[in-house]
Design a protein around this motif. Structure first.
Motif, short mmCIF file in Angstrom:
data_model
loop_
_atom_site.label_atom_id
_atom_site.label_comp_id
_atom_site.label_asym_id
_atom_site.label_seq_id
_atom_site.Cartn_x
_atom_site.Cartn_y
_atom_site.Cartn_z
N ARG A 72 0.83 -1.20 0.00
CA ARG A 72 0.00 0.00 0.00
C ARG A 72 0.87 1.25 0.00
NH1 ARG A 72 -1.28 2.96 4.11
NH2 ARG A 72 -0.81 1.34 5.62
N LEU A 73 1.91 1.25 0.82
CA LEU A 73 2.82 2.39 0.89
C LEU A 73 3.53 2.60 -0.45
CD1 LEU A 73 4.06 4.56 2.69
CD2 LEU A 73 5.80 2.90 3.37
N GLU A 74 3.93 1.51 -1.08
CA GLU A 74 4.59 1.62 -2.39
C GLU A 74 3.63 2.19 -3.43
OE1 GLU A 74 6.83 -1.24 -5.64
OE2 GLU A 74 6.47 -2.00 -3.62
N GLU A 75 2.38 1.74 -3.41
CA GLU A 75 1.39 2.25 -4.36
C GLU A 75 1.13 3.74 -4.13
OE1 GLU A 75 -1.99 -0.28 -3.78
OE2 GLU A 75 -1.13 -1.93 -4.94
N GLU A 76 1.01 4.14 -2.86
CA GLU A 76 0.81 5.56 -2.55
C GLU A 76 2.00 6.39 -3.02
OE1 GLU A 76 0.03 6.07 1.61
OE2 GLU A 76 -1.82 4.90 1.55
N THR A 77 3.20 5.89 -2.78
CA THR A 77 4.40 6.60 -3.19
C THR A 77 4.46 6.72 -4.71
OG1 THR A 77 5.57 5.75 -1.26
CG2 THR A 77 6.92 6.61 -3.03
N ASP A 78 4.17 5.65 -5.42
CA ASP A 78 4.16 5.69 -6.88
C ASP A 78 3.12 6.70 -7.39
OD1 ASP A 78 6.15 3.80 -7.00
OD2 ASP A 78 4.80 2.11 -7.42
N GLY A 79 1.97 6.73 -6.76
CA GLY A 79 0.93 7.69 -7.16
C GLY A 79 1.38 9.13 -6.94
N ARG A 80 2.02 9.40 -5.80
CA ARG A 80 2.50 10.75 -5.53
C ARG A 80 3.61 11.15 -6.50
NH1 ARG A 80 2.61 10.77 1.10
NH2 ARG A 80 0.34 10.74 1.34
N ILE A 81 4.50 10.21 -6.81
CA ILE A 81 5.56 10.49 -7.77
C ILE A 81 4.95 10.82 -9.12
CG2 ILE A 81 7.44 9.43 -9.10
CD1 ILE A 81 8.22 7.94 -6.51
N GLN A 82 3.96 10.05 -9.53
CA GLN A 82 3.30 10.30 -10.81
C GLN A 82 2.64 11.68 -10.81
OE1 GLN A 82 3.66 8.39 -13.45
NE2 GLN A 82 2.50 9.83 -14.69
N ASN A 83 1.97 12.05 -9.71
CA ASN A 83 1.35 13.37 -9.61
C ASN A 83 2.40 14.48 -9.71
OD1 ASN A 83 -1.24 12.40 -9.36
ND2 ASN A 83 -1.24 12.46 -7.13
#
Length: 108
Positions: A72-83
């Protein structure tokens, strides 16, 4: 004399019967004690086994929860990086325009 002997024989038989009864009773008592001991040992082994399984289960659950949290943390981090990438690509065009305008107007 035969009657005394007969009575003595009967008495001996009665004594032997009583002794046999005591032996059988002692054997039953010993058997019950062994069965109780075996039952107690089996219950103890079952409880130890149950505890070990419970501990393994809790470890697995804990590991699964940690894996889920990490994912979950990795997915959140990937989403923030993409944003951030999307935001920077939108802003970078404007910044380039601003810099070009500043360099061209200041130098002139």
């Amino acid at each position: 004399m035969d009657s005394l002997r007969g009575q003595g024989g009967i008495q001996m038989l009665l004594n032997a019967e009583q002794e046999a009864g005591r032996i059988v009773s002692a054997a039953r008592t010993a058997k019950l004690a062994r069965m109780k001991q075996a039952k107690d040992e089996a219950e103890k082994e079952m409880e130890e086994y149950r505890s070990r399984l419970e501990e393994e289960y809790q470890t697995q659950i804990s590991g699964a929860e940690q894996e889920a949290a990490a994912k979950r943390l990795e997915e959140e981090t990937d989403g923030r990086i993409q944003n951030l990438k999307e935001s920077s690509s939108k802003v970078s065009k404007e910044i380039v325009k601003m810099l070009i305008k500043y360099v061209t107007t200041t130098g002139a």
